[in-house]
Design a protein around this motif. Sequence first.
Motif, mmCIF file in Angstrom:
data_model
loop_
_atom_site.group_PDB
_atom_site.id
_atom_site.type_symbol
_atom_site.label_atom_id
_atom_site.label_comp_id
_atom_site.label_asym_id
_atom_site.label_seq_id
_atom_site.Cartn_x
_atom_site.Cartn_y
_atom_site.Cartn_z
ATOM 1 N N GLU A 102 64.674 80.186 7.020
ATOM 2 C CA GLU A 102 63.850 81.311 7.469
ATOM 3 C C GLU A 102 64.356 82.622 6.877
ATOM 4 O O GLU A 102 63.563 83.483 6.469
ATOM 5 N N GLN A 103 65.665 82.788 6.822
ATOM 6 C CA GLN A 103 66.231 84.010 6.243
ATOM 7 C C GLN A 103 65.942 84.096 4.751
ATOM 8 O O GLN A 103 65.631 85.176 4.239
ATOM 9 N N MET A 104 66.048 82.969 4.044
ATOM 10 C CA MET A 104 65.727 82.968 2.612
ATOM 11 C C MET A 104 64.278 83.342 2.388
ATOM 12 O O MET A 104 63.953 84.152 1.504
ATOM 13 N N ASN A 105 63.382 82.773 3.178
ATOM 14 C CA ASN A 105 61.956 83.055 3.022
ATOM 15 C C ASN A 105 61.677 84.537 3.241
ATOM 16 O O ASN A 105 60.930 85.164 2.478
ATOM 17 N N GLU A 106 62.316 85.109 4.260
ATOM 18 C CA GLU A 106 62.099 86.524 4.546
ATOM 19 C C GLU A 106 62.657 87.400 3.430
ATOM 20 O O GLU A 106 62.022 88.366 2.997
ATOM 21 N N TRP A 107 63.859 87.068 2.935
ATOM 22 C CA TRP A 107 64.479 87.886 1.903
ATOM 23 C C TRP A 107 63.716 87.801 0.594
ATOM 24 O O TRP A 107 63.525 88.809 -0.095
ATOM 25 N N ILE A 108 63.258 86.614 0.234
ATOM 26 C CA ILE A 108 62.506 86.427 -1.013
ATOM 27 C C ILE A 108 61.133 87.075 -0.913
ATOM 28 O O ILE A 108 60.597 87.569 -1.908
ATOM 29 N N GLY A 109 60.549 87.070 0.280
ATOM 30 C CA GLY A 109 59.244 87.698 0.481
ATOM 31 C C GLY A 109 58.067 86.761 0.363
ATOM 32 O O GLY A 109 56.920 87.211 0.281
ATOM 33 N N SER A 110 58.314 85.461 0.376
ATOM 34 C CA SER A 110 57.220 84.489 0.288
ATOM 35 C C SER A 110 56.596 84.281 1.661
ATOM 36 O O SER A 110 57.203 84.570 2.694
#
Length: 492
Positions: A424-432
């Motif tokens: 979830e953190q990766m998705n938020e940081w990447i912006g997808s």
Amino acid sequence: MSTSAFPGERPDRLEEECAVFGVFAPGEDVARMTCFGLQALQHRGQESAGIAVGDGDTIMVAKDLGLVTQVFDEASLAALDGYVAVGHARYSTSGAAASWEAAQPHISAIDEVLIALAHNGTLVNTNEMRARLVGEGVQFRSGTDSEVLAKAIGQVTQETHHLRNGIRRAMEVVTGAYAVVLASPDSLYAFRDPNGIRPLCIGQLPDDRGWVVSSETCGLDIVGASYVRDVAPGEIVRFNAAGMTAEQGVPALKPAACIFEYVYFARPDSVIDGQSVYQARRNLGRILAQEAPVGADLVLGVPDSGVPSAMGYATESGIPYADGIVKNRYVGRTFIQPTQAMRQLGIRLKLNPLPSVIRGKRLVVIDDSIVRGNTSKQLVQMLRDAGAAEVHLRIVSPEVLWPCFYGIDTDTRDQLIAATMTLEQMNEWIGSDSLAFVSLDGLRASVPDVSHPGFCEACFSGDYPVNIPEAMAKKSNLDARCSDGRSAETPL
């Protein structure tokens, strides 16, 4: 896809270290054949290139920094006259400086005889080996593990007066990953580490004109050689006037071929350990569509490695595939730095979206991997700027959680985004809008032949098939570990 390809920058992809190529073919232009072979393998290394040729009496070498076509021309190839050749294209790992001395093939003298060695992979006990050799009076010109291997072979050969003994003894004392081609003035040798981590295959020229050894089968194809078989783990194969002879240099260990070859490293038209790379990538997309479906209007593949997987995802999901990202194929690794303003463009130096295709569309974007995440973040923003309504990122490899020590350039563990963030953190940081990775079981299933000997999956699982010395493990911020329970230190 390597989008941070300029000096001083860290690549945001797992980068293959090297390509090796060898020819034994009396009566043929072996230097030219090796040059073409290296061009076919250029994707495996773009920092330097070199060719060494034996004529029966001695060995000549030409090497330099740059791409194969930048290093070699008609004049330089014409000067390399002989009937046995080895070639190398290099991509240096982190911390290894670009230099002529580090370029391969490495030359080592055995009394009055020269040998030339080209190596793909990384030795994990280099420091211990180097210290021992230096203590015995051996001098080094570079900081590479490949030169350590060449000097170790040369030293033992000088003592035993038999090159195969030198190779065998070196294989007994070095540990790590190595796929090697070696030329003496009149013979070609090929040998591979006992786990078979890095690929190496054998081909034969038509009408029994000679033999070819290559990191991938695409190198065989370009010179018209027919695939014969792979060099077996721990095996030494020799090619000379008597033909091909093979022997087991060291006992084979648990098979551990790098599974990332199928995800990204190898060319799609290659066959690795009997498995089609293209078909494996199509299978990955199909499996990912089953594991991580999403409602969307189009499936896009990030060129080049993501395209076959995107086609597989589209076929399985029923969502149309589209060419929505264009790759500039003439922007590769370069020694010309862009201006700071151009550097800020980041991924646009390599890729450009097609707004007319993606504007207003919900996209499923298929890419091969995420290492630090910077490229993925830039990619998503680029697609949104081009008008995408939604961007759902799908990755056809599991999360990269552990560094590789066997010939791939990775950061320390704390710089791998999946090791420090939740999904979830990766998705938020990447912006997808959503993010999903294929499972490790799904990756294994993409190479369906049950006869495949086995994989190294350490970058995903942390299960290292070869001992990692404690000092090396600490430097990369992980505890030393080994799948067979042995201590981390490797004895000399």
